[in-house]
Enzyme design. Structure first.
Site, mmCIF file in Angstrom:
data_model
loop_
_atom_site.group_PDB
_atom_site.id
_atom_site.type_symbol
_atom_site.label_atom_id
_atom_site.label_comp_id
_atom_site.label_asym_id
_atom_site.label_seq_id
_atom_site.Cartn_x
_atom_site.Cartn_y
_atom_site.Cartn_z
ATOM 1 C CB VAL A 451 -0.830 0.056 1.395
ATOM 2 C CG1 VAL A 451 -1.767 1.573 1.351
ATOM 3 C CG2 VAL A 451 -2.013 -1.019 1.301
ATOM 4 C CG ASP A 508 9.147 3.879 10.563
ATOM 5 O OD1 ASP A 508 9.346 4.636 11.425
ATOM 6 O OD2 ASP A 508 9.307 3.741 9.500
#
Length: 602
Positions: A451, A508
């Site tokens: 994505v 992250d």
């Protein structure tokens, strides 16, 4: 600058020769080499010299070869390692039987070259490679030696020198460390090839294995990706019915490189700008210690603990899994059923140092599918792999009994594609079902990464960062909507940390990694840096900190320590950004110069 690029730029560096006036170019029956007269034997190009020297006690004299064009005396071979000569009475002669002999003051033999053939007109030469050879003077084949020093290495590996075995004669060529810098007699550590069906280089301490490279896979030794061809030199590995050996050659012959087995480790050097530059040493870390984690234990630098069990296995001593117990290794979570082959399969592991090959079997003509079938039909076969990873893979290697001395090798980028090797471990079907469940998690990760890269087109295409930076879109984000986004991210983190079967630390979490659909529902994306925790594990550490500065927890950015708390810290930074509409690292308060996190903490 990369050392190889540096030395290539320095390849025109002038080397100075130190050949003395008492140097000869050959030794014959009528022209011996005498220590008392100070004579030496030099190679034709002046690169190496053979003579007498004292590394420590001046009364102990040895016959050795060293670099002649290097001001720092660097000895590469010693003849009488175990038997020093007292004083300068040593004489190297070719006797009446055509044998090369080193005599001391009593004319007794201190050392002799064990050549099996007698020579009619023998002569001794020091070749440009640093190889001391005994041959017939009129021999037409320049490589037909009666004896050569390259067959009897000391502690140094030179270009063109074989490390390994001559299977026709049983001769082993093995590096052995000096006992100390002042004593060239053989020390404890040695470096050579172990003659298993699937050969590999092993460093031994006495008779015990100390470090293992893993077998050669056509490009590298599986456990030492650093030990491979470079712009300076390349390697060749030969294994056939006559010989098994490993050798390196210099690509740029104006450069000088050597490998040394010293008192503590194997080291490789380049001569650069007037000094020896070390650029490789083995063992390189704790995981290189032989069989640190025991059977089916996987050693992973950066993990806590460093010893983990291979997937499908559990610690043999789960209640006392500590450094004292690691060597006991791991046992299967579910026992194998050999009789029912329908309940047996193989797990594929990638990027691992292949197990100890002591109990292995190799067939170079079989393909991987044939290898799988043969292993499946043998209850004692615990794993299989290709022997050569080049050109899509070829050959079959099988392991029997427990798999030991495994470690995870950090291969990234092009290395992962060109050097990584698959290992297939025998597993019960129940473990294969678990693997499929884990693969679903991995599939979710892959989709999330896709994505972010724009490979797939799905409704979640706008990230929080885009909405915060775009003034028009930011106006649409009312307090209620921002609150819902925050709650959605929190629910996602709760699932990853507590509700998922496997605890996942994202590592992250940031505005650009939270996607919003058309109804502004958030989804956490990009799990490329995520870590999966097993069992009761709640934290880990790493030497390679990855993620985005500004969102990193201090203990992670400074010490490499990460846990679910690291994600919570990142979530806190993201919460401030969503509420304020400001980017943490792009915001500085005009009066105190603090960023967003620093300002809010006042």
């Amino acid at each position: 600058m990369d050392i190889f690029a540096f030395v290539l730029l320095s390849s025109n560096l002038l080397l100075f020769s130190f050949v003395s006036s008492d140097t000869v170019d050959i030794i014959t029956q009528s022209q011996p080499l005498s220590d008392s007269k100070g004579t030496t034997l030099a190679s034709k190009d002046g690169g190496f010299v053979l003579g007498f020297f004292s590394p420590g006690n001046p009364n102990n004299r040895y016959l050795g070869i060293w670099y002649n064009n290097i001001p720092i005396r660097t000895v590469v071979w010693v003849a009488n390692r175990r038997n020093p000569i007292n004083g300068s009475s040593g004489v190297l002669v070719v006797n009446n039987n055509g044998k090369l002999v080193l005599l001391n003051q009593n004319s007794t033999v201190a050392w002799s070259a064990n050549s099996t053939k007698e020579a009619r007109n023998p002569m001794v030469q020091l070749l440009d490679s640093g190889n001391l050879v005994l041959r017939e003077e009129n021999e037409e084949n320049s490589e037909n030696y009666l004896w050569q020093s390259f067959d009897y290495p000391s502690d140094t590996w030179l270009p063109g020198m074989k490390v390994g075995w001559d299977l026709r004669t049983g001769l082993e060529r093995r590096l052995t460390a000096w006992k100390s810098p002042d004593d060239p007699s053989p020390g404890e550590l040695s470096w050579g090839i172990e003659l298993h069906d699937y050969p590999e280089i092993v460093m031994k301490k006495g008779y015990d294995e100390f470090f293992r490279t893993g077998p050669w896979n056509g490009r590298i030794f599986s456990g030492v990706p650093e030990l491979r061809a470079t712009p300076v030199y390349n390697f060749s590995f030969v294994s056939n019915k006559d010989e098994v050996y490993f050798m390196f050659h210099m690509i740029n012959t104006s450069l000088i490189s050597r490998a040394v087995m010293n008192q503590t480790q194997y080291e490789r050097y380049l001569w650069v700008n007037g000094k020896w530059k070390q650029y490789l040493y083995l063992p390189k870390d704790n995981c290189d210690n032989y069989n640190l984690c025991g059977a089916y234990g996987n050693c992973i630098i950066g993990e806590s603990p460093v010893c983990q069990c291979v997937q499908g296995f559990k610690p043999k001593s789960p209640d006392t899994w500590n450094p004292d117990e690691w060597s006991k290794g791991c046992i299967r979570s579910t026992q194998l059923s050999c009789q029912d082959k329908d309940k047996i399969g193989f797990d594929k592991l990638f990027g691992y140092k292949l197990p100890d090959t002591t109990h292995s079997w190799v067939n170079l003509s079989m393909n991987l599918e044939e290898c799988r079938v043969k292993c499946m039909n043998n209850c004692t076969c615990m794993a299989y792999s290709n022997t050569d990873i080049r050109d899509g893979g070829s050959g079959c290697a099988m392991w029997f009994g427990d798999l030991i001395d495994i470690r995870q090798i950090a291969l990234t980028g092009q290395d992962a594609n060109s050097l990584g090797q698959d290992l297939y471990i025998r597993m019960p079907a129940s473990e294969k079902v678990k693997d499929k469940q884990k693969m679903k998690v991995i599939l979710v990760v892959v989709v999330a990464i896709a994505v972010v890269l724009g490979v797939l087109s799905i409704p979640y295409c706008i990230c929080v960062r885009t909405n915060l930076r775009d003034q028009t879109r930011a106006k649409v984000l009312g307090w209620s909507m921002r609150f819902n986004i925050i709650c959605g991210i929190a629910r996602g983190l709760l699932y990853l940390h507590e509700d998922s079967r496997l605890r996942i630390v994202h590592r992250d979490l940031k505005a650009s990694n939270v996607l919003l659909d058309s109804k502004m529902n958030p989804k956490i994306s990009d799990f490329g840096m995520a870590r999966i925790f097993g069992g009761d594990q709640t934290e880990g550490n790493t030497n390679r900190v990855v993620g985005t500065y500004g969102y990193m927890a201090p203990e992670y950015a400074i010490d490499g320590l990460f846990s679910v708390k690291s994600d919570v810290f990142s979530f806190g930074v993201l919460l401030l950004e969503i509420l304020s509409g400001k980017k943490n690292r792009g915001f500085f308060h005009p009066s105190n110069g603090l960023n967003l996190v620093g300002h809010e903490s006042l």
